[in-house]
Enzyme design. Structure first.
Site, PDB file in Angstrom:
ATOM      1  N   ARG A  72      28.922  39.290  50.072  1.00  0.00           N
ATOM      2  CA  ARG A  72      30.296  38.931  50.411  1.00  0.00           C
ATOM      3  C   ARG A  72      30.560  39.489  51.804  1.00  0.00           C
ATOM      4  O   ARG A  72      30.168  40.615  52.118  1.00  0.00           O
ATOM      5  CB  ARG A  72      31.280  39.545  49.411  1.00  0.00           C
ATOM      6  CG  ARG A  72      31.086  38.987  48.007  1.00  0.00           C
ATOM      7  CD  ARG A  72      32.041  39.624  47.019  1.00  0.00           C
ATOM      8  NE  ARG A  72      31.502  39.504  45.671  1.00  0.00           N
ATOM      9  CZ  ARG A  72      31.751  38.479  44.855  1.00  0.00           C
ATOM     10  NH1 ARG A  72      32.546  37.524  45.237  1.00  0.00           N
ATOM     11  NH2 ARG A  72      31.216  38.425  43.657  1.00  0.00           N
ATOM     12  N   LEU A  73      31.214  38.695  52.618  1.00  0.00           N
ATOM     13  CA  LEU A  73      31.415  39.117  54.002  1.00  0.00           C
ATOM     14  C   LEU A  73      32.862  39.494  54.245  1.00  0.00           C
ATOM     15  O   LEU A  73      33.779  38.793  53.824  1.00  0.00           O
ATOM     16  CB  LEU A  73      31.034  37.966  54.935  1.00  0.00           C
ATOM     17  CG  LEU A  73      30.849  38.359  56.397  1.00  0.00           C
ATOM     18  CD1 LEU A  73      29.672  39.309  56.569  1.00  0.00           C
ATOM     19  CD2 LEU A  73      30.631  37.122  57.245  1.00  0.00           C
ATOM     20  N   GLY A 104      35.653  31.310  48.705  1.00  0.00           N
ATOM     21  CA  GLY A 104      35.623  32.114  49.929  1.00  0.00           C
ATOM     22  C   GLY A 104      34.618  31.562  50.924  1.00  0.00           C
ATOM     23  O   GLY A 104      34.904  31.405  52.127  1.00  0.00           O
ATOM     24  N   ILE A 126      30.605  29.393  38.768  1.00  0.00           N
ATOM     25  CA  ILE A 126      30.519  29.250  37.319  1.00  0.00           C
ATOM     26  C   ILE A 126      31.898  28.969  36.733  1.00  0.00           C
ATOM     27  O   ILE A 126      32.006  28.502  35.614  1.00  0.00           O
ATOM     28  CB  ILE A 126      29.908  30.492  36.637  1.00  0.00           C
ATOM     29  CG1 ILE A 126      30.779  31.735  36.833  1.00  0.00           C
ATOM     30  CG2 ILE A 126      28.496  30.763  37.113  1.00  0.00           C
ATOM     31  CD1 ILE A 126      30.447  32.832  35.826  1.00  0.00           C
ATOM     32  N   ASP A 127      32.947  29.245  37.481  1.00  0.00           N
ATOM     33  CA  ASP A 127      34.308  29.117  36.950  1.00  0.00           C
ATOM     34  C   ASP A 127      34.826  27.683  36.958  1.00  0.00           C
ATOM     35  O   ASP A 127      35.850  27.397  36.351  1.00  0.00           O
ATOM     36  CB  ASP A 127      35.266  29.988  37.760  1.00  0.00           C
ATOM     37  CG  ASP A 127      34.996  31.460  37.551  1.00  0.00           C
ATOM     38  OD1 ASP A 127      34.594  31.824  36.426  1.00  0.00           O
ATOM     39  OD2 ASP A 127      35.165  32.249  38.497  1.00  0.00           O
ATOM     40  N   ARG A 266      37.210  43.007  16.213  1.00  0.00           N
ATOM     41  CA  ARG A 266      36.209  43.576  17.116  1.00  0.00           C
ATOM     42  C   ARG A 266      36.160  42.779  18.405  1.00  0.00           C
ATOM     43  O   ARG A 266      36.142  41.551  18.366  1.00  0.00           O
ATOM     44  CB  ARG A 266      34.816  43.527  16.482  1.00  0.00           C
ATOM     45  CG  ARG A 266      34.643  44.420  15.288  1.00  0.00           C
ATOM     46  CD  ARG A 266      34.470  45.880  15.728  1.00  0.00           C
ATOM     47  NE  ARG A 266      34.346  46.769  14.585  1.00  0.00           N
ATOM     48  CZ  ARG A 266      35.381  47.228  13.856  1.00  0.00           C
ATOM     49  NH1 ARG A 266      36.608  46.880  14.146  1.00  0.00           N
ATOM     50  NH2 ARG A 266      35.151  48.042  12.844  1.00  0.00           N
ATOM     51  N   GLN A 274      26.769  35.750  31.452  1.00  0.00           N
ATOM     52  CA  GLN A 274      27.215  34.374  31.697  1.00  0.00           C
ATOM     53  C   GLN A 274      26.801  33.831  33.054  1.00  0.00           C
ATOM     54  O   GLN A 274      26.824  32.630  33.282  1.00  0.00           O
ATOM     55  CB  GLN A 274      28.753  34.301  31.609  1.00  0.00           C
ATOM     56  CG  GLN A 274      29.291  34.544  30.231  1.00  0.00           C
ATOM     57  CD  GLN A 274      30.782  34.866  30.258  1.00  0.00           C
ATOM     58  OE1 GLN A 274      31.607  33.988  30.244  1.00  0.00           O
ATOM     59  NE2 GLN A 274      31.115  36.140  30.316  1.00  0.00           N
TER      60      GLN A 274
END
Lengths: 341, 341, 341, 341
Positions: A72-73, A104, A126-127, A266, A274
């Site tokens: 990440r920059l 980004g 993935i989102d 639980r 993932q």
């Protein structure tokens, strides 16, 4: 032509498939040269790159992660690149740059493009929350992993007469929770897009138990939040080093449900499983097609664009459009999901 | 309302997910009654059906096959139904029939609809060859199974310096071969849509060996055929009971390649594993959405239609449109696939 | 003969395979009658049982959980059974009882046996910690699930240059951590059997980064604990309802490593996914053999015994022997594992 | 010390895990040097080898195949090695050779050992047919692949009311058929160890259909054969190049059953998918332990031996013992399997 490729942002199954596809199409189809920058935009700034030939991408199609590394920059360093975009291209002899990344990265890509660098982006997350494309690769793999976990949890929930709260990824968009919840047959799904009422979940569980179904599974996105006043247990906890930790929504919701229902509940926090590992066939195909079309766009000179899936076609859409707003789960999809609980 | 549901034609992962979704949506969302006919249209004709409540569809989401049974119906018996479509509906008290099936089933559905029965179809085929919908459920599972097999075959091909010929399903359309070949990274793909030249395959293998890659995988659809004159070994073989057998294109092509190349070549015929077992998350979601939207269409009175995926939406399309022609792999998709061999 | 079967204690893949095998062998091989008690010993006490025929066990071989239900029994209620063991057997017409369970269940089984009930036990635990048998079913499935997770986490750890801490099950014995750590190629494994030094883990990570391997995976059993003074972050946390929660060893170790190393560290707590879902082929075979041999032992009148795997054979061992002490990971196995980090 | 390692014979999941383990244990545990010969004994004869350091075995644990390549060696060339075993060792500076392979390789290993080369063997075969060890790595993976296929075939068999004949590997020993048949719940298992009667299979199928179970799965080892006179369809078929092909026992049995029963029967020949791809956790652990113990045996000077699994221990057994006879499925295991059909 000389094409540069880089991967930036979080890990995502299918990155290697894009790289491989770009290299194959560019080398075999067009006789281009391809160079790969290391660790995302950082490698571009620091002139760290290597030539990618067919051998260098052999055997990577099915492998998770990225052979180029990622990072990440900071925004500050990015302006180093945008301030000198044309010079940088010239110095490196770049006829095109293909950055593969999420929101980004695509925003950065757009800034480089505006600054004069010939850029064709490839969306990845993935989102599944990037606008202008039906789907992004990595999402299908994440949903598959989460669904398999829910499948397994159901038998154990049933033998122990328990409520299972499965927390999946999705900070701002609930696609993974929506689709893995539907595919796994969860009995409740909580998304960032719509505040949930703990009372509703309690009622659902009690109705199931009353019907003789003595277990329930709730699938909750990490970014889901209860309606104000709906949940007692709101606060984070502070670890010994002073950071708030471990009390994500999944953990808190399990405590709350157990307390309210008087039944064992639980939490299972799926976390990073993932986003790693071998991509599904779907993601490999989509990633491969994106790579192919990115190279074609380069040769047609369609810069400032990114690849996008529309129906069964891969189209090019302006980067400017793609990153204006997050793609969120619409109401209609939530309604569909709810009715099959 | 009283809604009948039936499954007809070949096995396909996701059938149970549709049934479950129809029952949930109709019962919980609308207060309808749902009955399930046994063994496809045969159960309709023979008045063999059972009431489907929530319990009867509990736990079936992830299961392959169909709890209702299936069958193929002779055309003669089908006219029994079409001749008395209105009476049959009246007698059974059917406000709507939801048949789930492939091309044959949807054609029958259309005939019933034309004859006055209120019908909403749901398309199903692992072959992905139904027009008017981007995808059908079952296809993703089939591609996943085939891709995993190719992944495994690559390591064994490599250690034995062999050519592997993997035959996948697809008699008239090559979608499974196309996508599993791309996802598995096959080095050659043969589809029903385009005659192949054995010479081209031989050249590809020889080039790979020359480059030091001492193995190759060819993915061939069962319905692929060589260009006339391209292959020596054309004839089928006759088994002792007089039927031509076992010498499908995969087997014949392996023999031919071994003979021509002087290298070991082995066929693997994936066969029925592609159409059984638990559906992928993708197929479960698509099947569930199809079921949901079929019930909504029933309540809107949109008969003579079927559910279809367009981009991210489920739309209704006329049955008449859906079954006019098979959806085949277009040239552009073949070009994409070829360039990443 | 009339044989009763019950499942008690925690969920474990393979329970249904034992039930199915007992029913098949008893009915088909010996013409016996089999009854299944519901919810473990509770069903025995409350005379809740049903007859098990071939149809009732059809299709359950591959399914997780237990069709008979399970429960944990309070010691007080157990003495209800032991006080009247012979009468209970007579009243129910039981020629033998086959309880399937872990240490607690087998101890109860032994007490019932001592009190005069004809009992043949079948050991079950995903933890693999029962003495007198080489392995128990359920363990292989748990190790498989954990290994697949580690496989996936490695690619994401690598792209993010992170330390991943994977917490697996194993409160008193570290078999799952040992074998999934070895199979997944973890770089550190922490077991309940040997206190670990956080310093050792830090050194390992730093050596890896120094060698250019910029990620590491540590596999830690939930029951592992650091050597006194080795770890700063020892305390549990209290949730709003007054229970200590969420700060298991995995979570705490990740915080500690991140703090000490100055590198990102992330915990993944696999939790209940390890004990649910379809059993591996290994576990299905072992469970099936256990069921078969339990019925044979009944017919040979070998009561007070349980089935055990020794090499490739299934033997009968006294229940008294089996439950005296937990089977823990020996030093030699830890040495093996450590040397391949 | 300087240790050579090589892999010979057929592909087998777990080979890379052994190589990795040998390198780690030798380098890190003992400060040895390890060289890897290419393409099995051929690399030894032709002095083709490379130094193996930690980097060269990084990331191979989960990968199928062998990074060293493999080959089958003609007996003639083998005597080149045995005739000069001591010189060869001296010339290459070999303190020990660790050949990893099946029966043929271990026989060669024994001959080299007898001729004076310091050899420690590691047994490998997916067929599990090597005496003196409880299990070999690769077998568990093969059984897992076959079981998953049977799981999938059951749902499709059921919807089509078909008999499925699944042919698995096992020319001389039926371990894969036995265990995958048991794990998949096949209704008939045919092994090389015992001639089968087609009549028995027909009776079983008919009894199932009579009981309302309208499908059946038969699992048959490639080396199984019918009792003389039991099967009509005995002959192989001749392909256009003059080789008998494609009419293995699976194909022939399906034809025969269909003909005799008047019901649809379909063959599925699993073939090479059983021997490729990522090893199961079980196989990775066993392979890793074998590698570790082989290095230890080298350092104890225990030559002419091979690693073997006995219960939970890895022992060393004389090569001479290991290769005298094939380990076949004993009658008792067949009886167990039959009773749970």
């Amino acid at each position: 032509m000389r094409i540069g490729v880089l991967t930036a942002g979080g890990d995502c199954p299918g990155l290697n498939a894009v790289i491989r596809s770009v290299v194959h199409r560019a080398l075999v189809g067009h006789g281009d040269e391809v160079i790969g920058f290391e660790d995302g935009f950082r490698g571009l700034l620091e002139r760290r790159y290597r030539k990618l030939d067919l051998d260098s991408v052999s055997g990577i199609l099915a492998r998770g992660g990225t052979i180029l590394g990622s990072s990440r920059l900071e925004r500050a360093r990015l302006s180093e690149a945008t301030d000198n975009a044309e010079e940088l291209s010239r110095e490196l002899g770049l006829d095109a740059l293909v950055p593969i990344g999420g929101e980004g990265t695509l925003t950065a890509a757009r800034m480089l493009s505006d600054a004069g660098m010939p850029v064709v982006g490839v969306p990845k997350t993935i989102d599944n929350d990037i606008s202008s494309t039906d789907r992004t690769f990595g999402f299908d793999t994440a949903v598959g992993v989460a669904t398999e976990a829910i499948d397994r949890l159901k038998t154990t929930a049933e033998s122990h007469q328990r409520v299972m709260v499965v927390e999946v990824m999705g900070r701002h968009a609930g696609w993974i929770a929506l689709e893995s919840g539907m595919a796994g047959g969860a009995h409740g799904i909580c998304l960032p897009e719509r505040e949930f009422q703990v009372d509703d979940l309690c009622r659902m569980v009690e109705e199931r138990f009353a019907r003789g179904k003595k277990f329930a599974v709730v699938c909750v996105a990490e970014g889901a939040h209860p309606a104000p006043g709906s949940m007692d247990y709101q606060k984070g906890e502070i670890d010994p080093y002073g950071h708030e930790r471990f009390a994500g929504i999944g953990n808190r919701l399990a405590v709350e449900l157990e307390h309210r229902l008087g039944k064992e509940a639980r939490p299972v926090i799926l976390g990073h499983v993932q986003r790693g590992g071998t991509p599904t066939a779907y993601d490999r195909v989509l990633a491969t097609r994106f790579g192919w079309h990115a190279v074609e766009a380069v040769h047609r000179g369609e810069f400032g664009m990114m690849t996008a899936l529309h129906g069964t076609d891969i189209d090019m859409v302006p980067l400017a459009e793609a990153v204006t707003e997050l793609k969120r789960v619409p109401e209609s999809r939530m309604d569909e999901a709810e009715s099959v609980f």
